[in-house]
Design an enzyme around this catalytic site. Structure first.
Site, short mmCIF file in Angstrom:
data_model
loop_
_atom_site.label_atom_id
_atom_site.label_comp_id
_atom_site.label_asym_id
_atom_site.label_seq_id
_atom_site.Cartn_x
_atom_site.Cartn_y
_atom_site.Cartn_z
N CYS A 11 0.82 -1.21 0.00
CA CYS A 11 0.00 0.00 0.00
C CYS A 11 0.85 1.26 0.00
O CYS A 11 2.03 1.25 0.38
CB CYS A 11 -0.94 0.01 1.21
SG CYS A 11 -0.09 0.37 2.77
N ASN A 12 0.25 2.35 -0.40
CA ASN A 12 0.89 3.66 -0.31
C ASN A 12 1.03 4.07 1.14
O ASN A 12 0.23 3.68 1.99
CB ASN A 12 0.04 4.68 -1.08
CG ASN A 12 0.72 6.03 -1.17
OD1 ASN A 12 0.58 6.88 -0.30
ND2 ASN A 12 1.47 6.24 -2.24
N SER A 13 2.03 4.88 1.44
CA SER A 13 2.25 5.31 2.82
C SER A 13 1.04 6.05 3.39
O SER A 13 0.78 6.01 4.60
CB SER A 13 3.48 6.22 2.90
OG SER A 13 3.28 7.41 2.15
N SER A 14 0.26 6.71 2.52
CA SER A 14 -0.90 7.46 2.98
C SER A 14 -1.97 6.55 3.55
O SER A 14 -2.76 6.95 4.42
CB SER A 14 -1.49 8.30 1.84
OG SER A 14 -2.01 7.47 0.82
#
Length: 500
Positions: free
Chosen positions: A191-194
């Site tokens: 997943c993206n860090s966000s």
């Protein structure tokens, strides 16, 4: 500043930026400045007296521009695209000029209604199920958020509120605080860090589940995680599926994850930030098979769809879930009552105020048309395929995994250390910009077709820079299959005999 000065200033600024785009290929992608450079150039205090707009533009050119990373250079291949186009810029200018704050219908009716219209247009172009659209008979609809990060957090907070209140309705003896402490969110380790950050901001444990060898979160993995947590007395609450992961642009199978979530009454949010734009092209819609199971879906027109930041398109099956979470009433916020289905968007987002973002989306959709956007997307994918072909023709390199959308990942066969050295050397020279990722435990370099100005020749220039740098760090022993003639460089037609 009066209107005449505004005309002069505005025309000069537009000329300046038009010239910038016309000459962007002559600039290094990365700036040659050190941290703190601008702090030394600018005064410590704001000016007391008004200054000339000509001086402002001059200082912009002399002080600001040297510190800019040129995201729209055809040699910028890092991260993912950030959208920009002349229609998008004009749409943003119109929005900024009106400067409305569209938190309710009355605060600017066109702001709300244009968003309803454009989100319906866009949802239909993507092929989303009708229940996600404002024009459906149900409570679904679309809203423009500032970013995919905001959309993920909004989904988490709504899922949290909905889950807790559902459990308390079933058992009034339950304690809300204790329930909140037991909620768990799930996503892929790709997943993206966000996405992980949304768990921190929403005070919910976020489990990063192991993806399969192709970078996808599978249904069986998710189901097992639910069972493990329930056995510990925890409560599965929220799942974020990725359609186009950040590292390798992998697509989670919604048709596997969806039934697992629906059976457990767990909110499924789809993060398609970059790759979601591709679903405008019918040939790619198979990658979102199972989207009908989702509770919310988000992608960023401000990434790949030529709309300038910020414009993140989010759809939900049930807008009342958002309203029940975010509705705070004040007498000064009373709005016009109507039988027409018009959303009160202040209840669909985190902030109260909102920009007239729909103007940018509307302008781009009008000027390009659906076919123009499809042509742009297909062209960038074909450019990525061309780059992959060039890399495969050099025996020193491997392309892995398979290219996805506008992303090509590659590495040197000689190993992680030399691949990392290649990227470091290229970054230091500032003429081409890429970033790294990992795939099956190996260090890889990501090459993304980002700029809407990119041509086939630009791709070949980028590849020559990569290949020439490889020549300097790998002992030449054998010829590659084919090469593009280097530009102003004595070409060594070789690769490493020890390649695996």
């Amino acid at each position: 500043m009066d209107s005449q000065q505004f005309r002069e200033f505005g025309k000069a600024a537009i000329d300046l930026m038009a010239d910038y785009y016309d000459t962007i290929r002559t600039r290094d992608v990365l700036p040659s400045v050190e941290p703190g450079y601008l702090l030394k150039l600018l005064p410590e205090n704001a000016p007391e007296e008004p200054e000339s707009w000509k001086d402002v533009l001059n200082d912009f050119s002399q002080s600001i521009m040297p510190g800019i990373t040129h995201w729209h250079s055809p040699q910028f291949h890092a991260f993912y695209p950030t959208g920009s186009s002349f229609p998008g810029i004009v749409g943003g200018l119109l929005s900024d000029s009106l400067a409305v704050i569209g938190f309710s219908w009355m605060s600017s009716p066109a702001c709300t209604e244009l968003e309803v219209v454009t989100m319906n247009w866009l949802g239909k172009l993507l092929g989303l199920p009708e229940e996600f659209l404002n024009c459906s008979d149900g409570p679904g609809g679309g809203v423009i958020q500032g970013s995919a990060s905001e959309a993920t957090l909004v989904g988490l907070l709504v899922a949290k509120n909905k889950t807790v209140h559902r459990l308390m309705r079933n058992d009034p003896t339950l304690n809300e605080g204790e329930l909140n402490a037991k909620l768990v969110a799930y996503t892929s380790d790709q997943c993206n860090s966000s996405v992980e950050k949304s768990g921190l901001l929403g005070s919910m444990k976020m489990r990063l589940l192991k993806s399969d060898p192709e970078g996808r979160l599978r249904g069986e993995t998710l189901k097992n995680a639910f069972e493990e947590d329930r056995a510990k007395g925890l409560i599965p609450c929220y799942v974020i599926a990725n359609l186009g992961t950040t590292g390798t642009c992998a697509f989670d199978p919604l048709y596997e994850l969806g039934p697992v979530c629906n059976e457990s009454d767990v909110w499924l949010h789809v993060d398609a930030a970059y790759a979601g734009a591709a679903f405008i092209c019918p040939e790619f819609r198979g990658l979102m098979k199972g989207v009908e199971y989702a509770d919310s879906f988000d992608f960023n027109p401000h990434k790949w769809m030529l709309v300038n930041f910020d414009c993140s398109a989010m759809w939900v099956k049930n807008g009342y879930d958002l309203i029940n979470t975010f509705d705070i009433q004040r007498i000064y916020l009373d709005d016009v009552k109507t039988d027409i289905k018009i959303p009160d968007y202040r209840h669909w987002q985190i902030p109260l105020g909102r920009r007239f973002r729909a103007l940018k989306l509307w302008t781009v959709l009008r000027i390009y048309g659906a076919e123009g956007i499809r042509n742009h997307l297909r062209n960038q994918i074909s450019l990525a395929q061309h780059f992959a072909k060039l890399v495969r023709e050099d025996d020193r390199f491997l392309v892995e995994p398979e290219p996805s959308m506008g992303l090509v990942c590659f590495r040197l066969k000689d190993g992680d250390i030399v691949t990392k050295k290649l990227l470091e050397n290229l970054t230091e020279k500032k003429q081409i910009y890429m970033v790294a990722a990992t795939y099956r435990g190996r260090y890889i370099i990501r090459f993304v077709v980002c700029s809407n100005l990119t041509t086939r020749q630009d791709i070949e220039i980028s590849w020559n820079k990569i290949r020439q740098e490889a020549d300097t760090i790998i002992q030449p022993t054998i010829h590659t299959k084919s090469q593009i003639p280097a530009i102003n460089h004595f070409e060594i037609l070789s690769s490493c005999e020890k390649s695996k």
